[in-house]
Design a protein around this motif. Structure first.
Motif, PDB file in Angstrom:
ATOM      1  N   ALA A 107      -8.363  -6.712  -4.281  1.00  0.00           N
ATOM      2  CA  ALA A 107      -7.007  -7.242  -4.137  1.00  0.00           C
ATOM      3  C   ALA A 107      -7.038  -8.743  -3.868  1.00  0.00           C
ATOM      4  O   ALA A 107      -6.255  -9.514  -4.445  1.00  0.00           O
TER       5      ALA A 107
ATOM      6  N   VAL B 112      -1.634  -1.104  -3.952  1.00  0.00           N
ATOM      7  CA  VAL B 112      -2.769  -0.206  -3.742  1.00  0.00           C
ATOM      8  C   VAL B 112      -2.236   1.201  -3.530  1.00  0.00           C
ATOM      9  O   VAL B 112      -1.361   1.423  -2.678  1.00  0.00           O
TER      10      VAL B 112
ATOM     11  N   ARG C 236      -3.435   4.813  -2.319  1.00  0.00           N
ATOM     12  CA  ARG C 236      -4.530   5.475  -1.624  1.00  0.00           C
ATOM     13  C   ARG C 236      -4.046   6.815  -1.087  1.00  0.00           C
ATOM     14  O   ARG C 236      -2.861   7.134  -1.182  1.00  0.00           O
TER      15      ARG C 236
ATOM     16  N   VAL D 277     -11.605  -2.106  -2.062  1.00  0.00           N
ATOM     17  CA  VAL D 277     -10.256  -2.307  -2.589  1.00  0.00           C
ATOM     18  C   VAL D 277      -9.656  -3.603  -2.042  1.00  0.00           C
ATOM     19  O   VAL D 277      -9.012  -4.369  -2.774  1.00  0.00           O
TER      20      VAL D 277
ATOM     21  N   THR E  24       0.848  -1.181   0.000  1.00  0.00           N
ATOM     22  CA  THR E  24       0.000   0.000   0.000  1.00  0.00           C
ATOM     23  C   THR E  24       0.887   1.236   0.000  1.00  0.00           C
ATOM     24  O   THR E  24       1.742   1.400   0.875  1.00  0.00           O
TER      25      THR E  24
END
Length: 273
Positions: free
Chosen positions: A224, A68, A70, A220, A33
């Protein structure tokens, strides 16, 4: 207190990188992330942030399959920090005004280094997901476009505002935008600088999925998990086929499919080991 065997979340994991408004964490080896964490400035972007994004890509462990992207706060990214256009620029950085006064070769090379922060997300060994809420303006829009997939909150507002400043989108966003929505709509979005809201983003393919803001993180995570369900090499080969399909003829794409399938079948059969 969490259970002893509970999976570590991105928020709990020790960051591999945390500077210049970027934090990188890895969850259980397979999901990384990358968080934009300058909510006070609505995650406005700068050359330092772009260098941190490039570094984050280089630091990804080989076990990572899904990345990811974000952002903290109410906005994904309000775009380029306007301080770049002031005579003083950022501390330790040339201002964009100074760059414009230099040679064409130096300016081209500098923009190329900026673009690196937006191009690595499509590499074949990972699938990247942008989790987008609130404003994604200019460079913010292009950063969302840099990812393979976009999951958006229902308050999302995309806009490409570069033309209103007398500029063009130059952070590798024009090709994915055109690929997603087509030439005519991409031109209209960029030339007018208007906002694209959630419903239009979903209907035109800018967003793979739109969910209520409170459900963004869980949506999300679900995506994933679905991406991790298939064997990694099959996903890598499929992504490579799809990513390069537009640049190939029909016959070339058929040949690429045959070659990829041959590799998969030989791998599954244990041939060549």
């Amino acid at each position: 207190m969490s259970e002893p065997n509970a999976p570590t979340t991105a928020a709990q994991a020790d960051p591999l990188l945390m500077h210049d408004g970027v934090r990188l964490t890895v969850d259980n080896g397979a999901v990384a992330t990358i968080t934009l964490c300058n909510a006070a400035k609505r995650n406005a972007q700068s050359p330092a942030l772009w260098r941190a994004l490039v570094e984050a890509g280089r630091l990804l462990p080989g076990s990572v399959r899904v990345v990811v992207l974000r952002a903290e706060g109410v906005s994904f990214s309000a775009g380029l920090d306007r301080q770049a256009f002031t005579p003083e620029g950022f501390d330790g950085e040339p201002s964009f005004i100074d760059l414009a006064r230099g040679s064409e070769a130096d300016l081209d090379a500098t923009i190329a280094t900026y673009q690196e922060a937006f191009t690595w997300w499509r590499r074949n060994d990972v699938v990247s997901i942008a989790a987008v809420q609130g404003h994604a303006i200019g460079a913010g829009f292009q950063l969302a476009l840099a990812c393979d997939l976009r999951v958006c909150a229902d308050d999302v507002q995309f806009a490409m505002r570069e033309t209103s400043l007398g500029l063009v989108p130059d952070l590798a966003g024009t090709k994915p935008l055109t690929g997603l929505v087509g030439y005519a709509r991409a031109l209209e979005i960029c030339a007018t600088g208007r906002y694209v809201h959630a419903e239009e983003a979903e209907s035109t393919g800018l967003a793979n999925l739109v969910v209520p803001s409170a459900e963004l993180d869980s949506a999300v995570q679900d995506l994933a998990a679905a991406l991790l369900a298939a064997p990694r090499d099959a996903v890598i080969e499929t992504k490579a086929l799809l990513r390069d399909a537009a640049s190939r003829t029909y016959e070339e794409q058929c040949a690429a499919e045959r070659a990829a399938q041959g590799r998969r079948l030989r791998d599954l059969a244990g041939v060549g080991e």
